[in-house]
Design an enzyme around this catalytic site. Structure first.
Site, short mmCIF file in Angstrom:
data_model
loop_
_atom_site.label_atom_id
_atom_site.label_comp_id
_atom_site.label_asym_id
_atom_site.label_seq_id
_atom_site.Cartn_x
_atom_site.Cartn_y
_atom_site.Cartn_z
N GLU A 347 -24.10 12.36 -18.95
CA GLU A 347 -23.15 11.90 -17.94
C GLU A 347 -22.20 13.06 -17.62
O GLU A 347 -21.73 13.75 -18.53
CB GLU A 347 -22.40 10.72 -18.58
CG GLU A 347 -21.15 10.27 -17.91
CD GLU A 347 -20.44 9.19 -18.78
OE1 GLU A 347 -21.09 8.51 -19.60
OE2 GLU A 347 -19.23 9.06 -18.62
N HIS A 430 -21.84 3.92 -28.15
CA HIS A 430 -23.02 3.06 -27.98
C HIS A 430 -23.68 2.70 -29.32
O HIS A 430 -24.85 3.02 -29.54
CB HIS A 430 -24.09 3.77 -27.13
CG HIS A 430 -23.64 4.19 -25.77
ND1 HIS A 430 -24.34 5.10 -25.00
CD2 HIS A 430 -22.59 3.80 -25.02
CE1 HIS A 430 -23.73 5.27 -23.84
NE2 HIS A 430 -22.66 4.50 -23.83
N ASN A 468 -27.19 4.71 -20.99
CA ASN A 468 -26.09 3.81 -21.33
C ASN A 468 -26.65 2.40 -21.50
O ASN A 468 -27.47 1.96 -20.69
CB ASN A 468 -25.04 3.83 -20.23
CG ASN A 468 -24.71 5.24 -19.78
OD1 ASN A 468 -25.58 5.95 -19.28
ND2 ASN A 468 -23.50 5.66 -19.98
P1 FAD Z 1 -19.63 -6.22 -27.12
O1 FAD Z 1 -19.52 -5.97 -25.66
O2 FAD Z 1 -19.22 -5.14 -28.06
O3 FAD Z 1 -18.78 -7.53 -27.43
C1 FAD Z 1 -18.57 -8.04 -28.72
C2 FAD Z 1 -17.35 -8.95 -28.69
O4 FAD Z 1 -17.29 -9.67 -29.92
C3 FAD Z 1 -16.02 -8.20 -28.57
O5 FAD Z 1 -15.25 -8.77 -27.53
C4 FAD Z 1 -15.36 -8.41 -29.94
O6 FAD Z 1 -13.94 -8.46 -29.88
C5 FAD Z 1 -15.95 -9.74 -30.39
N1 FAD Z 1 -15.96 -9.89 -31.84
C6 FAD Z 1 -16.45 -9.00 -32.76
N2 FAD Z 1 -16.33 -9.48 -34.01
C7 FAD Z 1 -15.75 -10.71 -33.89
C8 FAD Z 1 -15.32 -11.70 -34.82
N3 FAD Z 1 -15.50 -11.52 -36.15
N4 FAD Z 1 -14.72 -12.82 -34.37
C9 FAD Z 1 -14.55 -13.01 -33.03
N5 FAD Z 1 -14.91 -12.10 -32.10
C10 FAD Z 1 -15.51 -10.97 -32.52
N6 FAD Z 1 -22.33 1.09 -21.78
C11 FAD Z 1 -22.93 1.25 -20.59
O7 FAD Z 1 -24.06 0.76 -20.38
N7 FAD Z 1 -22.32 1.95 -19.59
C12 FAD Z 1 -21.10 2.55 -19.76
O8 FAD Z 1 -20.57 3.17 -18.83
C13 FAD Z 1 -20.46 2.41 -21.03
N8 FAD Z 1 -19.27 3.02 -21.27
C14 FAD Z 1 -18.64 2.77 -22.47
C15 FAD Z 1 -17.37 3.30 -22.67
C16 FAD Z 1 -16.66 2.98 -23.84
C17 FAD Z 1 -15.31 3.57 -24.06
C18 FAD Z 1 -17.24 2.11 -24.80
C19 FAD Z 1 -16.49 1.75 -26.05
C20 FAD Z 1 -18.51 1.60 -24.61
C21 FAD Z 1 -19.21 1.92 -23.45
N9 FAD Z 1 -20.48 1.39 -23.21
C22 FAD Z 1 -21.11 1.62 -22.01
C23 FAD Z 1 -21.16 0.57 -24.22
C24 FAD Z 1 -21.15 -0.93 -23.90
O9 FAD Z 1 -19.86 -1.35 -23.50
C25 FAD Z 1 -21.61 -1.70 -25.14
O10 FAD Z 1 -22.90 -1.25 -25.47
C26 FAD Z 1 -21.64 -3.20 -24.91
O11 FAD Z 1 -20.37 -3.70 -24.58
C27 FAD Z 1 -22.18 -3.93 -26.14
O12 FAD Z 1 -22.40 -5.27 -25.79
P2 FAD Z 1 -22.56 -6.38 -26.90
O13 FAD Z 1 -23.03 -7.62 -26.24
O14 FAD Z 1 -23.39 -5.84 -28.01
O15 FAD Z 1 -21.09 -6.65 -27.52
#
Ligand code: FAD
Length: 491
Positions: A347, A430, A468
């Site tokens: 990126e 990620h 990503n």
């Molecule tokens: P998440 O989106 O991580 O959600 C998990 C949720 O569960 C969170 O809200 C958390 O608070 C909650 N949780 C966790 N444990 C508990 C608990 N014990 N009790 C209650 N709630 C809990 N990906 C892209 O594809 N494009 C991008 O441009 C990109 N940029 C990024 C930039 C940053 C700074 C970051 C940090 C990540 C980025 N990513 C990007 C990665 C992407 O956001 C993640 O891969 C994605 O959000 C993961 O999705 P998920 O469904 O696994 O869980």
């Protein structure tokens, strides 16, 4: 102790969780989401920009935690960005209703089909590319920036310079789609609407313009009337009951992190969407403390998606550098994936510091040759990650190759300003894997050794996807929940 009974509970509200919630609600099921972060939309608390970090900047910390910006003091608040500090790598995650969609850069990239097939040889790739990815594209409101806007807008100088330099060095560049509404961005540029991406907002949340999950999947799920979202509800422990239902030990907290109520939830069906690190912590701690049965693959096959940051200083400083004004939403990338010796995607990332630092930042995504593993340390109640320099050897070689080639063609130096030795091997946005689809779960995310527990989030992807990851996490979630519902798992 308050005891609450609910048929279906989902932990977390990121991509996997939001998809599961919507499809279950559409199927007429009553669903409760327990999310430890705050419901930003309902709270009315604005997100802060990078240069003036406020309440959304960090999860209960005294100082900011964004890379290169961890110098600002903070009053602890349940902010949107959190960080796991491991020995050799830091892993950033989103907190709040919408999970990572609140803090991420919105880059919406579909993996290369050949790599998807390599990572998921047992999945029907044709169905993913003809159905699930187009579906997710629509639901997440993915769109592309107008080329003329990239050419004209001073806020995209860093992209124009980055692309021109990449071409001069012989690399191929690609335009990257995003969930940020680019029509909105054109209007914010003309000052017709409040500025967000053009006002340094991203990693602490975007107040306008970005279609985060609270505006897409979760809004749709709430509109069915079947979803209840309980924010500031932190699940600390899962226990399996004899009747194969589950009990959850939950702490309801206030925005300073103080416990305001201890609750026990009981549910017949449990969906884990707590994100890779959240889900692994819940599973591995339950195994350690409660003899919770788990397949021995849980915790294995973890990867950083090949995340490796690097940068270059003194990028054309005399001709104006990369620009003092920078949009926070990246739209360009260097695609070197087909080069078998140095296979990577990077990126062309913004660095909106408010002054022209003549520095180019790159977030590289590489293959993961050697996977890591995650275990649980019960004394410190934290995860331990087996991950060290040996896991990133190829990634570092790729970064070195890229930066050298760019500097040879364009001038510039390795970025010692941003990173020790010019390489950021320890920055991971990620985290993926540890509860891999078809290994720790069945082919649809149902956890092995369990009848009523499903994992639907980034932990299903075996450590790497080459781009990503949220498009893939969302598509896999659609595939899993569709099949789980069709199989009568939630009856
Ligand atoms: P998440 O989106 O991580 O959600 C998990 C949720 O569960 C969170 O809200 C958390 O608070 C909650 N949780 C966790 N444990 C508990 C608990 N014990 N009790 C209650 N709630 C809990 N990906 C892209 O594809 N494009 C991008 O441009 C990109 N940029 C990024 C930039 C940053 C700074 C970051 C940090 C990540 C980025 N990513 C990007 C990665 C992407 O956001 C993640 O891969 C994605 O959000 C993961 O999705 P998920 O469904 O696994 O869980």
């Amino acid at each position: 102790q308050i005891e609450i009974n609910r048929p279906i509970i989902i932990i977390g509200s990121g991509y996997g969780a939001a998809v599961a919630a919507l499809r279950l609600c559409e199927a007429g099921k009553k669903v409760v989401i327990l999310e430890m972060g705050i419901n930003w939309k309902e709270s009315g608390i604005p997100y802060s920009g990078l240069l003036k970090p406020g309440r959304s900047a960090a999860w209960l910390k005294r100082k900011t935690i964004a890379p290169f910006m961890n110098i600002f003091p903070l009053k602890p608040f349940t902010g949107a960005l959190d960080k796991f500090n491991f020995k050799n790598i830091d892993v950033w995650v989103g907190r709040g209703v919408g999970g990572g969609s609140i803090v991420n850069g919105g880059m919406a990239v579909v993996p290369k089909e050949s790599y998807f097939k390599e990572v998921f040889p047992k999945l029907d790739a044709e169905k993913f590319y003809n159905f699930y990815f187009p579906l997710v594209n629509k639901e997440l409101k993915v769109n592309g920036i107008e080329e003329q806007f990239v050419k004209d807008c001073p806020y995209y100088k860093f992209t124009r310079v980055g692309e021109a330099e990449a071409h001069k060095a012989g690399f191929k560049t690609v335009r990257v789609p995003n969930v940020y509404d680019f029509k909105y961005m054109e209007r914010e540029y003309k000052k017709e609407v409040p500025r967000s991406a053009l006002n340094t907002e991203v990693i602490y949340g975007n107040n306008h313009g970005k279609n985060s999950l609270d505006k897409t999947y979760l809004a749709k799920a709430l509109a069915t009337g079947n979803l209840e979202i309980l924010d500031l509800h932190c699940v600390d422990m899962i226990t399996g009951n004899e009747d194969k239902s589950y009990c959850l030990k939950v702490r309801q907290i206030d925005t300073s992190g103080k416990t305001v109520a201890d609750k026990t939830f009981r549910c017949d069906k449990l969906v884990l969407g707590a994100g890779t690190m959240g889900t692994l912590k819940l599973l591995l701690s339950a195994q350690d403390k409660n003899n919770f049965p788990l397949d021995n693959t849980v915790g294995k096959n973890w990867g950083n998606n090949g995340n490796f940051m690097t940068g270059r200083n003194w990028v054309r400083p005399l001709s104006g550098g990369t620009g003092a004004l920078q949009s926070t939403i990246p739209v360009g990338g260097v695609d070197n994936w087909e080069d078998s010796e140095h296979s990577f995607f990077t990126e062309i990332a913004p660095l909106p510091m408010g002054v022209d630092v003549a520095t180019a930042l790159y977030l590289m995504i590489n293959r993961v040759d050697k996977k890591g593993s995650v275990t649980y340390d019960k004394v410190q109640n934290r995860l331990v990650l087996d991950w060290n320099e040996s896991h990133t050897v190829r990634m570092k070689a790729n970064a070195d190759y890229f930066v050298r080639k760019m500097n040879r063609a364009n001038g510039g130096t390795r970025s010692h300003l941003l990173f020790k030795n010019g390489f950021g091997a320890n920055i991971c946005y990620h985290p993926l894997g540890g509860c891999v689809l078809g290994e720790s779960t069945n082919v649809y995310g149902k956890l092995k050794e369990h009848d009523n527990l499903y994992v639907i989030d980034g932990s299903l992807i075996p450590g790497t996807i080459g781009v990503n990851p949220f498009m893939t996490i969302t598509a896999i979630a659609e595939y899993c929940i569709e099949n789980l519902i069709a199989q009568g798992e939630f009856e």
